[in-house]
Write a protein that holds these residues in place. Structure first.
Motif, PDB file in Angstrom:
ATOM      1  N   ILE A 101      16.122   1.115 -16.669  1.00 49.00           N
ATOM      2  CA  ILE A 101      17.106   1.736 -17.381  1.00 49.00           C
ATOM      3  C   ILE A 101      16.837   3.372 -17.561  1.00 49.00           C
ATOM      4  CG2 ILE A 101      18.985   1.487 -18.942  1.00 49.00           C
ATOM      5  CD1 ILE A 101      18.876  -0.466 -17.006  1.00 49.00           C
ATOM      6  N   LEU A 102      15.865   3.635 -18.227  1.00 49.52           N
ATOM      7  CA  LEU A 102      15.732   5.075 -18.516  1.00 49.52           C
ATOM      8  C   LEU A 102      15.496   5.831 -17.112  1.00 49.52           C
ATOM      9  CD1 LEU A 102      13.246   4.601 -21.504  1.00 49.52           C
ATOM     10  CD2 LEU A 102      15.677   5.155 -21.576  1.00 49.52           C
ATOM     11  N   LEU A 103      14.997   5.283 -16.248  1.00 45.52           N
ATOM     12  CA  LEU A 103      14.895   5.869 -15.044  1.00 45.52           C
ATOM     13  C   LEU A 103      16.195   6.436 -14.368  1.00 45.52           C
ATOM     14  CD1 LEU A 103      13.298   7.214 -12.517  1.00 45.52           C
ATOM     15  CD2 LEU A 103      13.003   4.895 -11.779  1.00 45.52           C
ATOM     16  N   LEU A 104      16.991   5.148 -14.275  1.00 49.35           N
ATOM     17  CA  LEU A 104      18.359   5.178 -13.784  1.00 49.35           C
ATOM     18  C   LEU A 104      19.176   6.174 -14.562  1.00 49.35           C
ATOM     19  CD1 LEU A 104      19.185   1.617 -12.729  1.00 49.35           C
ATOM     20  CD2 LEU A 104      18.298   3.460 -11.202  1.00 49.35           C
ATOM     21  N   ASP A 105      19.047   6.412 -15.909  1.00 50.35           N
ATOM     22  CA  ASP A 105      19.825   7.434 -16.756  1.00 50.35           C
ATOM     23  C   ASP A 105      19.245   8.750 -16.448  1.00 50.35           C
ATOM     24  OD1 ASP A 105      21.153   5.080 -18.139  1.00 50.35           O
ATOM     25  OD2 ASP A 105      19.735   5.323 -19.752  1.00 50.35           O
ATOM     26  N   ALA A 106      18.046   8.924 -16.074  1.00 47.14           N
ATOM     27  CA  ALA A 106      17.589  10.284 -15.883  1.00 47.14           C
ATOM     28  C   ALA A 106      18.340  10.564 -14.498  1.00 47.14           C
ATOM     29  CB  ALA A 106      16.312  10.292 -15.911  1.00 47.14           C
ATOM     30  N   LEU A 107      18.449   9.814 -13.528  1.00 48.20           N
ATOM     31  CA  LEU A 107      18.968  10.103 -12.394  1.00 48.20           C
ATOM     32  C   LEU A 107      20.337  10.456 -12.427  1.00 48.20           C
ATOM     33  CD1 LEU A 107      17.221   7.624  -9.748  1.00 48.20           C
ATOM     34  CD2 LEU A 107      16.469  10.093 -10.408  1.00 48.20           C
ATOM     35  N   ASP A 108      21.143   9.926 -13.068  1.00 47.36           N
ATOM     36  CA  ASP A 108      22.500   9.967 -13.690  1.00 47.36           C
ATOM     37  C   ASP A 108      22.620  11.325 -14.143  1.00 47.36           C
ATOM     38  OD1 ASP A 108      25.124   9.818 -15.069  1.00 47.36           O
ATOM     39  OD2 ASP A 108      25.289   7.752 -14.059  1.00 47.36           O
ATOM     40  N   ALA A 109      21.696  11.963 -15.115  1.00 47.99           N
ATOM     41  CA  ALA A 109      22.126  12.971 -15.981  1.00 47.99           C
ATOM     42  C   ALA A 109      21.801  14.478 -14.804  1.00 47.99           C
ATOM     43  CB  ALA A 109      20.867  12.986 -16.737  1.00 47.99           C
ATOM     44  N   TRP A 110      20.965  14.111 -13.510  1.00 50.39           N
ATOM     45  CA  TRP A 110      21.025  15.080 -12.682  1.00 50.39           C
ATOM     46  C   TRP A 110      22.125  15.524 -12.011  1.00 50.39           C
ATOM     47  CZ3 TRP A 110      16.287  13.691  -9.319  1.00 50.39           C
ATOM     48  CH2 TRP A 110      15.015  13.430  -9.733  1.00 50.39           C
ATOM     49  N   ILE A 111      23.292  14.438 -12.164  1.00 46.18           N
ATOM     50  CA  ILE A 111      24.724  14.856 -11.302  1.00 46.18           C
ATOM     51  C   ILE A 111      25.149  15.932 -12.336  1.00 46.18           C
ATOM     52  CG2 ILE A 111      26.914  13.848 -10.708  1.00 46.18           C
ATOM     53  CD1 ILE A 111      25.350  11.266 -10.435  1.00 46.18           C
ATOM     54  N   ASP A 112      25.052  15.912 -13.502  1.00 39.57           N
ATOM     55  CA  ASP A 112      25.583  16.816 -14.424  1.00 39.57           C
ATOM     56  C   ASP A 112      24.889  18.428 -14.173  1.00 39.57           C
ATOM     57  OD1 ASP A 112      27.363  15.072 -15.667  1.00 39.57           O
ATOM     58  OD2 ASP A 112      25.713  14.481 -17.277  1.00 39.57           O
ATOM     59  N   GLU A 113      23.638  18.267 -14.034  1.00 39.52           N
ATOM     60  CA  GLU A 113      22.988  19.532 -13.732  1.00 39.52           C
ATOM     61  C   GLU A 113      23.162  19.905 -12.317  1.00 39.52           C
ATOM     62  OE1 GLU A 113      18.702  18.380 -14.695  1.00 39.52           O
ATOM     63  OE2 GLU A 113      19.223  17.395 -16.369  1.00 39.52           O
ATOM     64  N   ILE A 114      23.528  19.069 -11.446  1.00 41.42           N
ATOM     65  CA  ILE A 114      23.679  19.614 -10.122  1.00 41.42           C
ATOM     66  C   ILE A 114      25.501  19.374  -9.681  1.00 41.42           C
ATOM     67  CG2 ILE A 114      22.934  19.391  -7.562  1.00 41.42           C
ATOM     68  CD1 ILE A 114      20.202  18.175  -8.653  1.00 41.42           C
ATOM     69  N   PRO A 115      26.336  20.167 -10.070  1.00 43.57           N
ATOM     70  CA  PRO A 115      27.567  19.774  -9.863  1.00 43.57           C
ATOM     71  C   PRO A 115      27.937  19.988  -8.497  1.00 43.57           C
ATOM     72  CG  PRO A 115      27.176  22.170 -10.853  1.00 43.57           C
ATOM     73  CD  PRO A 115      25.909  21.437 -10.827  1.00 43.57           C
ATOM     74  N   ALA A 116      28.877  19.383  -8.132  1.00 47.54           N
ATOM     75  CA  ALA A 116      29.509  19.572  -6.671  1.00 47.54           C
ATOM     76  C   ALA A 116      29.852  20.801  -6.267  1.00 47.54           C
ATOM     77  CB  ALA A 116      30.593  18.548  -6.278  1.00 47.54           C
ATOM     78  N   GLN A 117      29.487  21.314  -4.912  1.00 49.04           N
ATOM     79  CA  GLN A 117      29.896  22.733  -4.578  1.00 49.04           C
ATOM     80  C   GLN A 117      31.363  22.687  -4.239  1.00 49.04           C
ATOM     81  OE1 GLN A 117      27.474  23.832  -1.633  1.00 49.04           O
ATOM     82  NE2 GLN A 117      25.477  23.464  -2.561  1.00 49.04           N
TER      83      GLN A 117
END
Length: 390
Positions: A75-91
């Protein structure tokens, strides 16, 4: 009612370093048949049925609780991957499907996958990392095609299978239940967010003729949760909103978020199941058959799945007394088949063939003569049969 479950074998960690690394093996339809006779296919079938059995009569928990450290780490791993979406916004991009930022997200996953898996697994699992890495990397979509489909979902399930074969995850009812009701919903929500933010295209979607553009296992597990339920009819899915305590209901509500228009138009198979299958037990068994044929039996899906190593690539000879060949599918007079269904193959039969109770709706009510649009909704003025009864 509990059912007898097959034992899921264990691969000792001491044996892992000697295993070959998984590679792409499936290139032809004959290769698909070899895989369907292999030990890895048998392992996966046992794994899915054990997961399904563990959740019968159970709801998705409303509070966060982890029966083991392994579940918590995933779960912590999936949470970390989800947080990347905030760090890499859509162009800001004119493309209708596939935002280029998803490739940036994917490159980060590829670059950090060893470290991520190293933080997930104990030190004595170092030899397991290169065995599970290919499934982990293909669990969230194709970074080249910028799409997501049932093959990627299957890759994540195979990733969990490998972790169970090596006993990072335990094949015990409480842990299997958490895999389905805690890990899998978190995975689905991550993938749904990736699809929404980066505008991922459905991989190999059948549109109106398919069960779902992107996912399948949520319907299997969700119908498994309801398998012995007699108070909630199958037709309840036609009356949203639905509670988020069930994976089938979650998947239906997801469709309502991404598709618009009458449900019987853009999701005709699911509508036919809701109106034609008498109970959840038959829904569950039918979806297993459909998954085996329409996902695991399709070369265009499984050709992207690496095999070997933990997931053995071996041609297991059939038993001496082979079971009788499946009977030919007989077309209903006047019926119209889905365009991707073969008139003679039992594996490509319409949804009715997966259930003992016929579903005339899929053949007689939905005789569309024009292809669905990108949203899955049929174009305006598409000739249709009589609308389904309310």
């Amino acid at each position: 009612m509990a059912r007898q479950l097959s034992h899921l074998r264990e691969i000792p960690l001491a044996d892992v370093p000697a295993l070959k690394f998984p590679t792409l093996k499936i290139q032809t339809d004959e290769d698909v048949e070899i895989w369907q006779r292999s030990r890895s296919y048998q392992d996966y079938a046992i794994f899915l049925r054990r997961l399904n059995e563990s959740v019968v009569g159970r709801d998705i928990p409303t509070t966060s609780s982890f029966p083991s450290e392994a579940i918590k780490r995933i779960i912590l791993l999936l949470d970390a991957l989800d947080a990347w979406i905030d760090e890499i916004p859509a162009q800001v991009s004119p493309q209708r499907f596939g935002n280029l930022a998803f490739r940036t997200w994917g490159r980060r996953l590829e670059e950090e996958s060893d470290a991520l898996l190293g933080s997930l697994l104990p030190a004595n699992y170092a030899a397991v990392i290169p065995q599970v890495k290919p499934y982990f990397l293909t669990s969230f979509g194709s970074f080249g095609r910028m799409d997501y489909g049932t093959g990627h979902e299957t890759s994540f399930a195979l990733f969990l299978l490998c972790l169970t074969l090596t006993r990072f995850l335990r094949p015990a009812p409480d842990e299997e239940r958490s895999i389905v009701l805690t890990v899998f919903p978190r995975y689905l929500r991550l993938c749904w967010r990736l699809q929404d933010v980066y505008k991922l295209e459905p991989a190999g979607s059948h549109g109106v003729w398919g069960l779902d553009d992107s996912s399948f296992l949520g319907y299997i597990f969700g119908s498994g949760q309801l398998r012995d339920q007699t108070q909630i009819p199958v037709s309840a899915v036609l009356h949203p909103p639905l509670p988020d305590t069930n994976l089938y209901f979650m998947s239906i509500m997801r469709i309502h978020q991404v598709k618009h228009g009458p449900f019987h138009e853009h999701s005709s198979q699911l509508h036919s199941i809701a109106t034609g299958v008498p109970n959840w037990g038959k829904v569950n068994s039918g979806l297993f058959k459909m998954y085996e044929a329409e996902v695991l039996g399709k070369r265009v899906v499984v050709q992207h799945i690496p095999l070997g190593g933990l997931l053995q690539w071996d041609d297991v000879p059939p038993p001496r007394e082979a079971p009788p060949a499946p009977s030919r599918v007989v077309d209903t007079p006047g019926a119209t088949r889905a365009p991707w269904a073969s008139p003679i193959s039992s594996q490509n039969a319409p949804v009715a063939s997966w259930y003992s109770t016929p579903l005339p709706a899929i053949n007689q009510r939905f005789t569309a003569t024009r292809a669905p649009g990108p949203s899955g909704r049929l174009p305006p003025n598409t000739p249709m049969g009589p609308p389904p009864a309310p």
